[in-house]
Design a protein around this motif. Sequence first.
Motif, PDB file in Angstrom:
ATOM      1  N   GLN A 548      91.454 -39.658  20.485  1.00  0.00           N
ATOM      2  CA  GLN A 548      92.902 -39.632  20.505  1.00  0.00           C
ATOM      3  C   GLN A 548      93.538 -40.960  20.413  1.00  0.00           C
ATOM      4  O   GLN A 548      93.037 -41.669  21.445  1.00  0.00           O
ATOM      5  CB  GLN A 548      93.374 -38.615  21.313  1.00  0.00           C
ATOM      6  N   ASP A 551      98.809 -43.087  23.594  1.00  0.00           N
ATOM      7  CA  ASP A 551     100.221 -43.053  23.374  1.00  0.00           C
ATOM      8  C   ASP A 551     100.995 -44.379  23.605  1.00  0.00           C
ATOM      9  O   ASP A 551     101.581 -44.537  24.716  1.00  0.00           O
ATOM     10  CB  ASP A 551     100.785 -41.879  24.631  1.00  0.00           C
ATOM     11  N   TYR A 552     101.119 -45.107  22.643  1.00  0.00           N
ATOM     12  CA  TYR A 552     101.747 -46.457  22.728  1.00  0.00           C
ATOM     13  C   TYR A 552     103.149 -46.558  23.123  1.00  0.00           C
ATOM     14  O   TYR A 552     103.650 -47.333  23.918  1.00  0.00           O
ATOM     15  CB  TYR A 552     101.643 -47.117  21.393  1.00  0.00           C
ATOM     16  N   GLU A 553     103.975 -45.512  22.701  1.00  0.00           N
ATOM     17  CA  GLU A 553     105.347 -45.366  23.210  1.00  0.00           C
ATOM     18  C   GLU A 553     105.533 -45.396  24.590  1.00  0.00           C
ATOM     19  O   GLU A 553     106.195 -45.717  25.175  1.00  0.00           O
ATOM     20  CB  GLU A 553     106.148 -44.209  22.303  1.00  0.00           C
ATOM     21  N   LYS A 554     104.678 -44.497  25.033  1.00  0.00           N
ATOM     22  CA  LYS A 554     104.777 -44.097  26.599  1.00  0.00           C
ATOM     23  C   LYS A 554     104.179 -45.392  27.286  1.00  0.00           C
ATOM     24  O   LYS A 554     104.810 -45.626  28.176  1.00  0.00           O
ATOM     25  CB  LYS A 554     103.850 -42.871  26.962  1.00  0.00           C
TER      26      LYS A 554
END
Length: 813
Positions: A548, A551-554
Amino acid sequence: MASPFKVFRKNQKQMLAVLTILTVFSFTFGYMILEMIGSGGGGVAKQAAFNSKYGSLNERELSMLRERHNKVMMALSNILQNMGVPQQQSQAFLEYNFGGASDEDLANSWLLARRAEELGMIVDKDTINEYLKRLTENQFTAAQFDQAFKNAGINARIFFDLMHDELLALKLRESFRPSLQSLTPAQRWDYYCRIFKRASIEAVPVPVADYIDRIEDPGDAVLREFHAKYHDKLPAPYSPEPGFKEPQRAAIEYFKAGMEQFASPEAVSVEEVMEHYEKNKERYNQVFPPLTAEEAAAQPEQKPDGDAQAKPDDHAAQAEAVDPKPAETPPPVEEKTPEPSPPEVEKNVEPVEPNVAPMEKSEGSEETAQPQSSAGGGQPTFVLAAFQQPEPDEQPSPEAPRDSAADAKQPEPAEPTEKPAEPTEKPAEPVEKPVEPTEKPAEPTEKQAEPTEKPAEPVEKPVEPTEKPAEPAADQPGQPDQPTAGDTEPPIRGTTEQLKQLIRREIAMTKIEKIFERLSREIGRYRDLKSDYDFSTPAQREGKLPPQRPDYEKLAQENGLTFGETGLLDEWHTGDTEIGAVLGQSNRGAPYLIFHAMGKLRPEIGSDTLRENIYLFWKTDESKEDVPKFDDAGVRERVLREWKMIEARKLALEEAKILADQARETGKPLAEVFADLSKWRPIAPPSFSWMTLGSVAMSYFPQPEISAVEGVQYAGDEFMRTVFSLKPGEIGSAMNAPQTIAYVIRVKEFAPDYEELWDRFKTTDFRLYASIAQQDMGRMVRAWLADVQNQSNFQWTPEHLKLKVAAPLEDEE
């Protein structure tokens, strides 16, 4: 059977002699044999590459010419680098003097050498030796030369043989260059105006695409020929020529950290700044060196008002909280400084007023008030104690300002024991001085009673100065204007806030690097998992899901960063994104690293110094270059559109000329002429100059480039030449650089006016805009080389041109 070692021992002298002869022979002639073998001996190698009146070269000879050139350049590069010249600069120097290794450059050098021989120029060993002496400033030994040649795979004899033609071509180049160096005043004026003269215009765009429907399909034969001409050319947005080769594309993701955000006072505490300063004090003393005695003495002459002196952030709040009364400070000063002459007392009195308030909250601050007032004068200077913060329990009593002022203005701390008796004689002096502030007439009467209480206070205060009398005495034997008691560091160049801002930025950069290091490890873990999955067999993948993506945004939100991505873009359009302005740690631009140096999911750190942003960027996907065939899906349609665009240019330019004639007849601005015609929408961009001195990463000189004009797509030389050849109120027409839009142009005004521009021109250093002349010189050199080719009847053979299309040489990629 005899042992081979026994045979060798018996005949070792003869065998070693033969081996030595073979080694010398291979070292001397081996490169020639390898060149002949490596060049191949088939029909292609024997095909003529070009013809001229001086003779012809075939493909094998052209390849050998390249090898010879590369060996000479490698030897000269070794020499320059041994002299300390960086590799990038040495390569640029050699290419400027001897040309590159492309077919065109090699052919030009060969032609120039033949032309030089025709003109009677001679190159011998003495000429080559003289050039080497000049190149090395006669600082190289024979052993150093031999080592440089050896590192290039040749010896001195081979170098001199290879250098013959290179130096002949160089001599002819140098004979032409003086004609480029002398510029007339008119030429300098022209170059100056290209940078500093600005135009305000209005324009009406006439898109070429609006006229392609009027162009008929020419048929497959014409389109195939058109495709063959440009099939291996990459498209360039600024070029009027099409290109059908699919460029390499890459998709980028990145984190962005704003330096302004990370280095703000809210993000970096005062305690962090103080701790960092103490650890790096010596380095900051080099960045902000102490003032000399003369500079420190001159500082009081530049004294602004009290508000300006209390400008540093850590003093501003204290300065606002205290309102020192001007009538209260002179009496203590005069009581405790009877020895200096009156002018010197007044000189010390004035600067103290704005500085007493910021320093009155602690004894450490009281000591720093004196050097700031006397040495710093009217400009706040930073001393070591400037970062000391007042403790909450050290708030002074209401009378503290008078005590601190008295201590701050005491030039000789060893004498307070003699002063208690003097205040009884001096109360009469303050009675006259409070008359100046008319608002507070009652205060002088209170101050007459205070001197009777003051004698007891100085008795306690001298306990502190008596520990430090030797320091001011040693520092200032004959300089009454310099700080005395309480000095820990001399004043420095710059303000407290400048130094604190520098420290905050360094702390912020350290924090950003730590965040990026942590995120790089996260990306690396994902890369390893993805690589294991992608290269596993179907059996190994069975029952497993792909790893997976993080989650770069997070992650960006958690670390105070911004996340972004570009999608698949070619190198040119990547440069148009914000990541295109980023410079990597290797001093290479991000687009270059992305397309020529980076692997997938391997992050790089870079910065945009103009916008003060730091980036962590990585490549997530890419596509290779591809030359599509005419029969591939969608290729014919693309070729047809490009062909129609070229044919429709004439229609668009004719329409623009008609519109220009209509506007001239009315004599009105374009906005009024075409106000009722919705098809033609005039634009009025902000003023602009012909050229702008842009910048290239790590370049020592600003590089000129065509200015960007708001609302005009890729304005080129034709557009700019038309604009700046018109007079205010005149109307003309021109196309942009890729010739996709024709423009009706009306000049509104130029700025500055002629007289002001001429006055500035007479006093401006030519070196500021001399780089613009380099472009014209480059065009003149290319025109000269083309003339040499014409006079030599030079021509590439059709076989060579076909060979280039079928298999492009590596040096032309």
